[in-house]
Design an enzyme around this catalytic site. Structure first.
Site, mmCIF file in Angstrom:
data_model
loop_
_atom_site.group_PDB
_atom_site.id
_atom_site.type_symbol
_atom_site.label_atom_id
_atom_site.label_comp_id
_atom_site.label_asym_id
_atom_site.label_seq_id
_atom_site.Cartn_x
_atom_site.Cartn_y
_atom_site.Cartn_z
ATOM 1 N N ASP A 1 5.501 2.925 7.166
ATOM 2 C CA ASP A 1 4.134 2.426 6.860
ATOM 3 C C ASP A 1 3.484 3.315 5.806
ATOM 4 O O ASP A 1 2.836 4.303 6.166
ATOM 5 C CB ASP A 1 3.308 2.398 8.145
ATOM 6 C CG ASP A 1 1.907 1.881 7.916
ATOM 7 O OD1 ASP A 1 1.623 1.323 6.848
ATOM 8 O OD2 ASP A 1 1.072 2.061 8.821
ATOM 9 N N HIS B 1 0.844 -1.205 0.000
ATOM 10 C CA HIS B 1 0.000 0.000 0.000
ATOM 11 C C HIS B 1 0.867 1.238 0.000
ATOM 12 O O HIS B 1 1.896 1.308 0.671
ATOM 13 C CB HIS B 1 -1.036 -0.017 1.124
ATOM 14 C CG HIS B 1 -0.558 0.319 2.504
ATOM 15 N ND1 HIS B 1 -0.452 1.612 2.967
ATOM 16 C CD2 HIS B 1 -0.203 -0.472 3.534
ATOM 17 C CE1 HIS B 1 -0.054 1.602 4.243
ATOM 18 N NE2 HIS B 1 0.104 0.348 4.607
ATOM 19 N N HIS C 1 1.910 5.005 12.729
ATOM 20 C CA HIS C 1 0.750 5.889 12.527
ATOM 21 C C HIS C 1 0.904 7.251 13.184
ATOM 22 O O HIS C 1 -0.084 7.890 13.558
ATOM 23 C CB HIS C 1 -0.556 5.190 12.978
ATOM 24 C CG HIS C 1 -1.003 4.152 12.005
ATOM 25 N ND1 HIS C 1 -2.178 3.450 12.128
ATOM 26 C CD2 HIS C 1 -0.414 3.704 10.862
ATOM 27 C CE1 HIS C 1 -2.298 2.608 11.103
ATOM 28 N NE2 HIS C 1 -1.231 2.737 10.339
ATOM 29 N N ASP D 1 4.268 -4.840 3.591
ATOM 30 C CA ASP D 1 3.687 -3.728 4.344
ATOM 31 C C ASP D 1 4.485 -3.566 5.628
ATOM 32 O O ASP D 1 4.338 -4.362 6.556
ATOM 33 C CB ASP D 1 2.208 -4.052 4.635
ATOM 34 C CG ASP D 1 1.477 -2.898 5.307
ATOM 35 O OD1 ASP D 1 2.106 -1.860 5.579
ATOM 36 O OD2 ASP D 1 0.272 -3.059 5.584
ATOM 37 N N GLU E 1 -5.445 1.811 1.834
ATOM 38 C CA GLU E 1 -5.308 0.659 2.751
ATOM 39 C C GLU E 1 -5.668 1.083 4.151
ATOM 40 O O GLU E 1 -6.310 0.354 4.903
ATOM 41 C CB GLU E 1 -3.870 0.117 2.696
ATOM 42 C CG GLU E 1 -3.682 -1.192 3.472
ATOM 43 C CD GLU E 1 -3.265 -1.023 4.927
ATOM 44 O OE1 GLU E 1 -3.183 -2.028 5.642
ATOM 45 O OE2 GLU E 1 -3.030 0.125 5.366
ATOM 46 N N GLU E 2 -5.204 2.286 4.513
ATOM 47 C CA GLU E 2 -5.376 2.749 5.896
ATOM 48 C C GLU E 2 -6.843 3.037 6.241
ATOM 49 O O GLU E 2 -7.172 3.256 7.399
ATOM 50 C CB GLU E 2 -4.518 3.995 6.145
ATOM 51 C CG GLU E 2 -3.015 3.762 5.972
ATOM 52 C CD GLU E 2 -2.410 2.915 7.085
ATOM 53 O OE1 GLU E 2 -3.152 2.401 7.932
ATOM 54 O OE2 GLU E 2 -1.173 2.776 7.081
#
Ligand code: DPN
Ligand code: ZN
Length: 311
Positions: free
Chosen positions: A126, A114, A281, A189, A160-161
């Site tokens: 990420d 992603h 994140h 990922d 994706e998130e």
């Protein structure tokens, strides 16, 4: 780090008295993926975030700029690229699909990652990490003149998130006949976590054929003298839609919010009792949030496995 297993194997055969023959191109070892090139792509993704409000999230300008960066590199190398749009949360999202011309069109080997970040930050581990690594692996297909027997396809997924939106949209968009041509899907990922683990997706509970992928990925790490553990990533990344369609899946992962154990720190180094990625994140998921040896090893294992299953 160079993976030389295949070369050693062919040397051993010749030494054992087998007739020395020119090795077919496909039997040559996978290339060592230059980590500096992967880091170069990550620097570009960081600068895209910097000039677009600090992120590369779905529906934000930094996402489309990321797609355009990756697409430009692939187009220049001779890939056939397609941007597939979809709508989510009132915004347009994009998947980037890149086909390498040639190979058996009825046997497609696919790798994906992603490309979107969360809105909180630039998403360098990420998932700039998997995206940049897959990009450089694709570019090395061209650079090495690799002529796989099977057809190679690369995917960079949007949103994706927001719940695996882009990859699910892609798989659902394929007619049954196209789905059945995809013989393997490998997902990358988070492959450069700052306090890394070396995890391989467990084939347990996954479609039949997944075990062979798990074992190839394990073999790749073994050739680098890196110990691995299996992990059940369940439905947490973009392999999930492929698995639901019955396609064999696999992947690697260096860890997210989970905590590294003492036993893991003993075998892998790093800090026990600390998250694999403390910036998961968060705004601090920047260039400095990458462990370069982990990024390097995973990129080499991606190439090792892709070459092995497509030759
Ligand atoms: N899907 C990842 C994310 O984008 O947040 C995290 C993750 C990857 C979790 C792989 C588990 C396994
Ligand atoms: Zn994430």
């Amino acid at each position: 780090m160079r993976i030389i297993t295949a070369l050693l194997a062919s040397a051993a055969l010749i030494g054992a008295g087998a007739t020395a023959q020119a090795e077919p191109v496909n039997a040559l070892a996978a290339p060592n993926i230059p980590v500096a090139a992967v880091q170069g792509h990550l620097n570009q993704l960081q600068s895209i975030a910097n000039s677009n409000g600090g992120n590369r999230a779905h529906g934000r300008p930094g996402y489309l700029a990321s797609v355009n960066y990756v697409k430009g590199k692939l187009d220049a190398a001779g890939f056939v690229t397609k941007v597939q749009s979809f709508t989510n949360g009132g915004a347009t999202g994009y998947n980037l699909i890149a086909d390498w011309p040639g190979g058996d069109p009825n046997q497609v080997v696919m790798i994906g990652s992603h490309l979107d970040s969360v809105t909180a930050g630039p998403g360098i581990n990420d998932n700039g990490s998997g995206s940049a690594s897959n990009l450089e692996v694709a570019l090395q297909v061209k650079a090495t003149g690799y002529k796989p027997t099977k057809h190679l396809r690369f995917g960079w997924w949007g949103a994706e998130e927001r719940g695996l939106i882009g990859s699910t949209f892609y798989v659902n968009s394929l007619p049954a006949a196209e789905k059945s041509k995809i013989k393997a899907y490998l997902n990358f990922d988070m492959t450069g976590s700052p306090n890394p683990g070396y995890f391989v997706y467990s084939a347990s509970g996954q479609p039949s054929g997944s075990l062979a992928l798990q074992q190839k990925l394990e073999e790749g790490f073994k050739s680098l003298n890196v110990q691995t553990e299996l992990t059940s990533v369940g439905g947490r990344s973009d392999h999930a839609a492929f698995a639901r369609a019955g396609i064999p899946i696999g992947g690697t992962f260096t860890g997210a919010e989970g905590t590294k154990t003492a036993a893991q720190a003993a075998k892998w180094g790093g800090t026990a009792g600390k998250a694999y990625d403390q910036c998961y994140h968060r705004a601090c998921d920047r260039i400095v949030n990458i462990n370069v040896p982990a990024l390097d090893r995973n990129a080499d294992v991606i190439a090792y496995t892709l070459w092995a299953i497509s030759a």
